[in-house]
Design a protein around this motif. Structure first.
Motif, PDB file in Angstrom:
ATOM      1  N   UNK A  56       0.845  -1.159  -0.103  1.00 59.36           N
ATOM      2  CA  UNK A  56      -0.106   0.105   0.029  1.00 59.36           C
ATOM      3  C   UNK A  56       0.771   1.246  -0.032  1.00 59.36           C
ATOM      4  N   UNK A  57       1.757   1.265   0.911  1.00 61.83           N
ATOM      5  CA  UNK A  57       2.781   2.261   0.878  1.00 61.83           C
ATOM      6  C   UNK A  57       3.327   2.726  -0.526  1.00 61.83           C
ATOM      7  N   UNK A  58       4.163   1.568  -1.255  1.00 65.05           N
ATOM      8  CA  UNK A  58       4.657   1.618  -2.529  1.00 65.05           C
ATOM      9  C   UNK A  58       3.607   2.229  -3.529  1.00 65.05           C
ATOM     10  N   UNK A  59       2.222   1.715  -3.352  1.00 64.07           N
ATOM     11  CA  UNK A  59       1.484   2.023  -4.258  1.00 64.07           C
ATOM     12  C   UNK A  59       1.078   3.563  -4.142  1.00 64.07           C
ATOM     13  N   UNK A  60       1.068   4.202  -2.893  1.00 62.21           N
ATOM     14  CA  UNK A  60       0.559   5.470  -2.627  1.00 62.21           C
ATOM     15  C   UNK A  60       1.835   6.586  -2.899  1.00 62.21           C
ATOM     16  N   UNK A  61       2.949   6.240  -2.401  1.00 58.90           N
ATOM     17  CA  UNK A  61       4.005   6.937  -2.815  1.00 58.90           C
ATOM     18  C   UNK A  61       4.716   6.895  -4.019  1.00 58.90           C
ATOM     19  N   UNK A  62       4.947   5.740  -4.735  1.00 60.01           N
ATOM     20  CA  UNK A  62       5.664   5.771  -5.831  1.00 60.01           C
ATOM     21  C   UNK A  62       4.858   5.980  -7.287  1.00 60.01           C
ATOM     22  N   UNK A  63       5.457   6.741  -8.078  1.00 56.83           N
ATOM     23  CA  UNK A  63       4.493   6.884  -9.286  1.00 56.83           C
ATOM     24  C   UNK A  63       4.527   5.502 -10.179  1.00 56.83           C
ATOM     25  N   UNK A  64       3.476   5.460 -10.929  1.00 54.36           N
ATOM     26  CA  UNK A  64       3.591   4.413 -12.009  1.00 54.36           C
ATOM     27  C   UNK A  64       4.443   4.947 -13.213  1.00 54.36           C
ATOM     28  N   UNK A  66       6.910   2.879 -11.910  1.00 50.85           N
ATOM     29  CA  UNK A  66       7.806   2.425 -10.684  1.00 50.85           C
ATOM     30  C   UNK A  66       7.380   1.744  -9.659  1.00 50.85           C
ATOM     31  N   UNK A  67       5.956   2.016  -9.152  1.00 51.59           N
ATOM     32  CA  UNK A  67       5.464   1.417  -8.049  1.00 51.59           C
ATOM     33  C   UNK A  67       5.269  -0.310  -8.479  1.00 51.59           C
ATOM     34  N   UNK A  68       5.186  -0.778  -9.827  1.00 49.52           N
ATOM     35  CA  UNK A  68       4.652  -2.041 -10.102  1.00 49.52           C
ATOM     36  C   UNK A  68       5.579  -3.148  -9.361  1.00 49.52           C
ATOM     37  N   UNK A  69       6.880  -2.978  -9.514  1.00 50.44           N
ATOM     38  CA  UNK A  69       7.864  -3.908  -8.940  1.00 50.44           C
ATOM     39  C   UNK A  69       7.676  -4.120  -7.525  1.00 50.44           C
ATOM     40  N   UNK A  70       7.849  -3.223  -6.516  1.00 53.86           N
ATOM     41  CA  UNK A  70       7.797  -3.387  -5.315  1.00 53.86           C
ATOM     42  C   UNK A  70       6.458  -3.795  -4.750  1.00 53.86           C
ATOM     43  N   UNK A  71       5.204  -3.250  -5.468  1.00 55.11           N
ATOM     44  CA  UNK A  71       3.656  -3.739  -5.117  1.00 55.11           C
ATOM     45  C   UNK A  71       3.735  -5.217  -5.203  1.00 55.11           C
ATOM     46  N   UNK A 162      -7.744  -9.617  -6.815  1.00 54.21           N
ATOM     47  CA  UNK A 162      -7.602  -8.404  -6.444  1.00 54.21           C
ATOM     48  C   UNK A 162      -6.263  -7.798  -6.283  1.00 54.21           C
ATOM     49  N   UNK A 163      -5.471  -8.821  -5.903  1.00 52.08           N
ATOM     50  CA  UNK A 163      -3.754  -8.536  -5.703  1.00 52.08           C
ATOM     51  C   UNK A 163      -3.248  -8.287  -7.293  1.00 52.08           C
ATOM     52  N   UNK A 164      -3.621  -9.040  -8.215  1.00 53.53           N
ATOM     53  CA  UNK A 164      -3.398  -8.748  -9.421  1.00 53.53           C
ATOM     54  C   UNK A 164      -3.898  -7.378 -10.073  1.00 53.53           C
ATOM     55  N   UNK A 165      -5.093  -7.026  -9.701  1.00 56.65           N
ATOM     56  CA  UNK A 165      -5.611  -5.877 -10.186  1.00 56.65           C
ATOM     57  C   UNK A 165      -4.962  -4.770  -9.643  1.00 56.65           C
ATOM     58  N   UNK A 166      -4.573  -4.752  -8.290  1.00 54.59           N
ATOM     59  CA  UNK A 166      -3.684  -3.542  -7.570  1.00 54.59           C
ATOM     60  C   UNK A 166      -2.316  -3.674  -8.241  1.00 54.59           C
ATOM     61  N   UNK A 167      -1.735  -4.682  -8.774  1.00 53.30           N
ATOM     62  CA  UNK A 167      -0.543  -4.623  -9.660  1.00 53.30           C
ATOM     63  C   UNK A 167      -0.694  -3.736 -10.913  1.00 53.30           C
ATOM     64  N   UNK A 168      -1.897  -3.995 -11.682  1.00 52.83           N
ATOM     65  CA  UNK A 168      -2.259  -3.441 -12.642  1.00 52.83           C
ATOM     66  C   UNK A 168      -2.196  -1.889 -12.598  1.00 52.83           C
ATOM     67  N   UNK A 169      -2.835  -1.597 -11.320  1.00 50.43           N
ATOM     68  CA  UNK A 169      -3.049  -0.127 -11.017  1.00 50.43           C
ATOM     69  C   UNK A 169      -1.572   0.448 -10.818  1.00 50.43           C
ATOM     70  N   UNK A 170      -0.796  -0.199 -10.022  1.00 48.61           N
ATOM     71  CA  UNK A 170       0.740   0.357  -9.744  1.00 48.61           C
ATOM     72  C   UNK A 170       1.402   0.421 -10.764  1.00 48.61           C
ATOM     73  N   UNK A 171       1.264  -0.407 -12.117  1.00 41.23           N
ATOM     74  CA  UNK A 171       1.927  -0.313 -13.465  1.00 41.23           C
ATOM     75  C   UNK A 171       1.296   0.620 -14.172  1.00 41.23           C
ATOM     76  N   UNK A 172       0.016   1.004 -14.339  1.00 43.77           N
ATOM     77  CA  UNK A 172      -0.659   1.793 -15.237  1.00 43.77           C
ATOM     78  C   UNK A 172      -0.866   3.155 -14.637  1.00 43.77           C
ATOM     79  N   UNK A 173      -1.260   3.222 -13.323  1.00 44.01           N
ATOM     80  CA  UNK A 173      -1.706   4.444 -12.621  1.00 44.01           C
ATOM     81  C   UNK A 173      -3.374   4.645 -12.838  1.00 44.01           C
ATOM     82  N   UNK A 174      -3.887   3.503 -13.407  1.00 43.65           N
ATOM     83  CA  UNK A 174      -5.202   3.675 -13.496  1.00 43.65           C
ATOM     84  C   UNK A 174      -6.170   3.285 -12.223  1.00 43.65           C
TER      85      UNK A 174
END
Length: 204
Positions: A56-64, A66-71, A162-174
């Motif tokens: 959650x912290x990586x998703x919130x603080x890192x831009x897409x 870049x957030x994809x890998x740690x998330x 849900x985890x897979x979808x969060x990774x999509x959001x981290x990678x795309x910013x959607x």
């Protein structure tokens, strides 16, 4: 996974949950090492919550993107902990009712922690709606198990999806579209499980 007896039962369900046996086999060596070191199943449940909070912290603080890998890495670790805690409890004879309670609470806290990462990225009402919907499938499954039915897991939008979808959001910013899919898909999953349970319990 559950830290209680009988936690491994129930239909595999739909979606990515069908990969669980394959994933469990990949983790068998880790499970053996943890058992030899007398690691507590509850410690793994807690580690899963920590991994979820880190994602959650990586998703919130890192831009897409870049957030994809740690998330992705943290959510894979969160799923591994969810798989290992109950398996380790059964392997080592430490399955207890308190362990089941800790496991269920840990799973719900981890689910909500992951979605909290969307708070800076999407409207509060949508994050809240997705968080509420994400808990519904588990509550339906728990209600069915309390009534004597097998514990249902899996999709179409269960924990793994849900985890897979969060990774999509981290990678795309959607963030907004992904939250909408989580909300609608989780509600649909709850309805699917409820329908299956209704049929299962009606035949008893």
């Amino acid at each position: 996974m559950n830290g209680s007896p009988g936690s491994s039962g129930g239909p595999a369900g739909l979606g990515l949950y069908a990969l669980k046996p394959w994933y469990a086999r990949r983790l068998s060596g880790v499970r053996g090492a943890l058992a030899r070191r007398a690691v507590s199943p509850d410690a793994l449940t807690a580690a899963g919550v920590v991994c979820a909070a880190g994602a959650a912290a990586a998703l919130a603080w890192l831009p897409a993107p870049l957030a994809a890998l740690p998330v992705a890495l943290l959510l894979l670790a969160r799923l591994a902990c969810a798989n290992l805690d109950g398996a380790l409890a059964r392997d080592t004879g430490r399955s207890t009712r308190r362990g089941a309670l800790v496991n269920e609470l840990g799973d719900r806290v981890a689910d909500l922690a992951v979605l909290a990462g969307f708070l800076p990225l999407a409207p509060l009402w949508l994050v809240a709606a997705a968080a509420l919907a994400a808990t519904l499938p588990s509550w339906v499954s728990l209600a069915g198990a309390a009534a004597g039915a097998p514990r249902l897991n899996g999709g179409p939008v269960g924990k793994t999806e849900r985890c897979a979808l969060v990774i999509v959001a981290a990678a795309s910013g959607w963030a907004v579209p992904v939250l909408a899919v989580i909300a609608v898909g989780s509600a649909l999953t709850a309805a699917v499980r409820c329908a299956r349970l209704w049929g299962e319990l009606g035949s008893r």
